[in-house]
Design an enzyme around this catalytic site. Structure first.
Site, PDB file in Angstrom:
ATOM      1  N   PRO B 291       0.834  -1.197   0.000  1.00 20.00           N
ATOM      2  CA  PRO B 291       0.000   0.000   0.000  1.00 20.00           C
ATOM      3  C   PRO B 291       0.872   1.252   0.000  1.00 20.00           C
ATOM      4  O   PRO B 291       1.920   1.283   0.657  1.00 20.00           O
ATOM      5  CB  PRO B 291      -0.788  -0.110   1.304  1.00 20.00           C
ATOM      6  CG  PRO B 291       0.074  -0.939   2.196  1.00 20.00           C
ATOM      7  CD  PRO B 291       0.792  -1.909   1.279  1.00 20.00           C
ATOM      8  N   ARG B 293      -0.576   4.707  -1.801  1.00 22.02           N
ATOM      9  CA  ARG B 293      -1.654   5.683  -1.887  1.00 22.02           C
ATOM     10  C   ARG B 293      -2.638   5.555  -0.715  1.00 22.02           C
ATOM     11  O   ARG B 293      -3.017   6.551  -0.103  1.00 22.02           O
ATOM     12  CB  ARG B 293      -2.399   5.477  -3.214  1.00 22.02           C
ATOM     13  CG  ARG B 293      -3.426   6.545  -3.529  1.00 22.02           C
ATOM     14  CD  ARG B 293      -4.309   6.097  -4.706  1.00 22.02           C
ATOM     15  NE  ARG B 293      -3.542   5.706  -5.855  1.00 22.02           N
ATOM     16  CZ  ARG B 293      -3.324   6.469  -6.929  1.00 22.02           C
ATOM     17  NH1 ARG B 293      -3.851   7.661  -6.984  1.00 22.02           N
ATOM     18  NH2 ARG B 293      -2.614   6.004  -7.948  1.00 22.02           N
ATOM     19  N   TYR B 334      -4.302  12.952 -15.467  1.00 24.69           N
ATOM     20  CA  TYR B 334      -5.308  11.879 -15.513  1.00 24.69           C
ATOM     21  C   TYR B 334      -6.741  12.395 -15.472  1.00 24.69           C
ATOM     22  O   TYR B 334      -7.669  11.600 -15.342  1.00 24.69           O
ATOM     23  CB  TYR B 334      -5.141  10.927 -14.308  1.00 24.69           C
ATOM     24  CG  TYR B 334      -3.730  10.610 -13.900  1.00 24.69           C
ATOM     25  CD1 TYR B 334      -2.862   9.961 -14.781  1.00 24.69           C
ATOM     26  CD2 TYR B 334      -3.263  10.937 -12.633  1.00 24.69           C
ATOM     27  CE1 TYR B 334      -1.573   9.654 -14.390  1.00 24.69           C
ATOM     28  CE2 TYR B 334      -1.970  10.635 -12.240  1.00 24.69           C
ATOM     29  CZ  TYR B 334      -1.131   9.994 -13.121  1.00 24.69           C
ATOM     30  OH  TYR B 334       0.157   9.691 -12.733  1.00 24.69           O
ATOM     31  N   CYS B 361       0.892  29.410 -16.498  1.00 27.40           N
ATOM     32  CA  CYS B 361       0.456  29.936 -17.789  1.00 27.40           C
ATOM     33  C   CYS B 361       0.193  28.772 -18.726  1.00 27.40           C
ATOM     34  O   CYS B 361       0.924  28.552 -19.695  1.00 27.40           O
ATOM     35  CB  CYS B 361       1.508  30.887 -18.333  1.00 27.40           C
ATOM     36  SG  CYS B 361       1.381  32.509 -17.570  1.00 27.40           S
ATOM     37  N   TYR B 390       0.921  11.154  -4.486  1.00 26.42           N
ATOM     38  CA  TYR B 390       1.162  11.588  -5.872  1.00 26.42           C
ATOM     39  C   TYR B 390       0.892  13.076  -6.068  1.00 26.42           C
ATOM     40  O   TYR B 390       0.430  13.494  -7.118  1.00 26.42           O
ATOM     41  CB  TYR B 390       0.351  10.730  -6.859  1.00 26.42           C
ATOM     42  CG  TYR B 390       0.721   9.279  -6.740  1.00 26.42           C
ATOM     43  CD1 TYR B 390       1.950   8.831  -7.197  1.00 26.42           C
ATOM     44  CD2 TYR B 390      -0.114   8.364  -6.112  1.00 26.42           C
ATOM     45  CE1 TYR B 390       2.328   7.509  -7.051  1.00 26.42           C
ATOM     46  CE2 TYR B 390       0.255   7.040  -5.958  1.00 26.42           C
ATOM     47  CZ  TYR B 390       1.472   6.626  -6.426  1.00 26.42           C
ATOM     48  OH  TYR B 390       1.856   5.320  -6.272  1.00 26.42           O
TER      49      TYR B 390
END
Lengths: 432, 432
Positions: B291, B293, B334, B361, B390
């Site tokens: 594990p 995340r 994503y 920008c 992340y």
């Protein structure tokens, strides 16, 4: 399809500015950003000369630093007579530390904080490119307390949608950038600016997007901007001094991208602007353009080492290299396409179809799918082309990968401009 | 929908671990990564306890550092009894500098160079997770020259495609990772490993992807891996010691994501593994899970300052903040979805639909489209949830934006673990 400044040696090695890329890889290690300074200067001169032809003496190119910002780029563009865009205090700081004249800086950004603005004014930035009313108020207040009037351009949304990738399209009405003309927001900003004590309105800015290959969108944008200027003059008696038509000139990443003729584009644009101003009784403003990508992209090549090759029969061949999305996230972000070659086999036909995979533990870390190479072997040096723009500037330490160095090539010599990050550097901000 | 550890004060402020986020924003500035250490520890304990229930004593969780790697995370996971994955020499260096025991490190990566491997062996990394034959040869050679046999797992591709985003899907046959079972490549790698003098094969690894919410893909993967182990035992008499079934447990970013019951998932998985081993006469290997995340994502919250608000009538309202894709590129990469709230108005109904724009920008620099907030004002502090994974690890200096600090919250106190980058830091590697 070699880029300018590239050639192939009698032993089949890729040369850049006459220098053997295999030797450069040995000397500096890989991954390695190579930047052909001679080409950058030629690109600068070509664009500046085209602008002079198109717009007469009253024109200035601004290098858009967000494409590639490091100290060593600023002396080059300054010597070529360019001004420069900065988009953050960090870019501003870099330009100033490199000795770039603050007066030739245009300070962009749609979310400038009070501190950002103060930093710009304290450092005598020539011109702010103002995005919104909050910013206008903040600049005026900061300028007043510094006892100056700050020159500004107002960023205007012309309402144009060029055919380009969504993430780099900026001129449409539904944009986080600028004030919309057609609903009166731009007009309102002009009124506010003309009445603020700390503001000297110099003119207007627009930017319609990136990777644009023909004159049409620029002519459309120019017409909208000039019409707006004419209306503003009629309404408020305000004569625009500077008109910044942005950047976005296309770069040839692959054979699919058309060849761009910036000189002829600018000639059309210049003729149109002059004629429009004459016909509508407005003085021709100083024209600014903001090339960034087109100055540096094709001058950049990244060298990698192939660490392994994996063929999955019936599927594809993965060529894994020691870099990837950490030094070039453009495939991951935009599915951008690149060309590449094996640096020691540059004279061989590129008949193998491979997928180039980056080193990160993420399936999306690719540099390209179905790219053509000569027969690759583990240990070969891979050269990926047109990586001068939005590679180093977008690089990350994802997977705690160190960012590569930048080597400038000029006059047949190599100069280390940015050193390779070390593992110690990665812990620079870690406490305890 | 508050996350664990979050609450709302009587004045409507968002509290994390009992601490007022408005005060934290004032103290440390914005953007600011907040990390609830108490929650991280609870997540560790929950997963470790579930693993013990499911697999007995013969199991160990490994924290996948690529989700969030900085020195301060390692003492936490070490104290919670975890091992750790590292995916690069940079992660390895960070873990070692934090005092993490090298023997509990599993060294991943599909493109390890000769230098990377030497670095790992010199630093006594416990186990390499080997991706391909080139790597196997390189490790054996390096181990031999160091006079050791290096423990390894072989990364195997089980040929499973869970329903998840393409860039984070890793278990399918067409993958840059690992050796495919069904075409014999995995079997070949086992034969090579068993015959290399510098290699001690400990077992196998697979990882099928990320953001997986139910047990089915894990059961499928386990069955394929166990069948493979049984075949390997039959063919070569080799008994697998360790089976690493990877990570990928889903995280609840928005209400659209299901609630995950890791405990029940692992119970099913444990029962399945034990039954299969019994039925097929193989000893039950030590089970590893990775594990990353799910340990840190929900424990993380990012605070921003709203710099301006722009409503384009008939289109949308852009709320521009002083961070964005530079500290959280997951929308840009994503189209990831997040929830957010105004930190001083956490008790108010979230009835305004806005697009949250980053400071870069680039039109693609958004944190989310059509997100719900209470009525925002310039100067408000925006809290974006589930940013523990992340975000910092993928952060960049695009637009020369400085990366935010990380503040750990534990026991009602705040501790600066990673300081904010400075403009000077940006020039750290610039020469001349």
């Amino acid at each position: 399809m070699l880029y300018q400044g590239q050639s192939i040696s009698s032993t089949g090695h890729l040369l850049i500015g006459g220098m053997d890329t295999i030797k450069l890889a040995q000397q500096y290690g890989t991954p390695l950003y190579l930047l052909d300074e001679d080409q950058i200067r030629q690109n600068c001169r070509r664009i500046f000369a085209s602008m002079k032809t198109a717009f007469g003496g009253n024109a200035m190119p601004l290098y858009a630093g967000k494409a590639l910002c490091f100290k060593g780029i600023y002396p080059i563009i300054e010597q070529e007579g360019f001004g420069a865009d900065v988009v953050s205090p960090g870019e501003l700081y870099t330009a100033l530390k490199a000795g770039f004249p603050a007066g030739k800086l245009y300070y962009h950004g749609s979310a400038k904080s009070v501190e950002d603005i103060r930093f710009g004014i304290e450092n005598s930035v020539g011109t702010f490119v103002v995005d919104n009313e909050e910013e206008l108020d903040r600049i005026s207040a900061a300028a007043e307390s510094s006892g100056i009037r700050q020159k500004i351009l107002i960023r205007v949304t012309p309402g144009i949608e060029p055919h380009t990738f969504e993430a780099v399209r900026t001129g449409q009405v539904d944009s986080k950038f600028g004030a919309v003309i057609e609903n009166g927001q731009a007009d309102h900003l002009v009124q506010v600016a003309l009445n603020l004590p700390g503001i000297e309105l110099r003119g207007f800015h627009c930017h319609i997007g990136s990777q644009i290959f023909d004159a049409k969108p620029y002519l459309d944008a120019a017409e909208i901007m000039l019409r707006f200027m004419a209306e503003i003059k009629k309404r408020y008696g305000y004569q625009t001094q500077e008109l910044d038509l942005g950047g976005g000139f296309g770069v040839r990443y692959t054979e699919e991208d058309p060849v761009i003729d910036i000189s002829s584009m600018l000639e059309k644009l210049g003729a149109f602007v002059c004629r429009y101003c004459l016909e509508h009784g407005i003085s021709c403003p100083k024209i600014l353009l903001e090339p960034g990508r087109s100055i540096v992209a094709e001058a950049g090549t990244t060298l990698y080492t192939i660490e392994n090759i994996k063929t999955i029969p019936g599927y594809r061949t993965y060529v894994s290299v020691n870099g990837g999305m950490t030094d070039n996230p453009r495939f991951a972000l935009y599915r951008a396409k690149y060309r590449a070659c094996l640096a020691a086999k540059a004279d061989q036909p590129q008949t193998r179809t491979v997928t180039i995979a980056g080193r990160c533990c993420e399936s999306g870390d690719l540099l390209g799918k179905d790219m053509k190479l000569a027969e690759p072997k583990t240990g070969d040096i891979l050269a990926v082309f047109t990586t001068g723009a939005y590679n180093y500037s977008m690089a990350s330490n994802y997977n705690r990968v160190c960012r590569p160095p930048i080597v400038l090539i000029r006059g047949g010599n190599a100069h280390l401009a940015v050193r390779r990050e070390t593992y110690e550097d990665l812990l620079n901000c870690d406490l305890g």
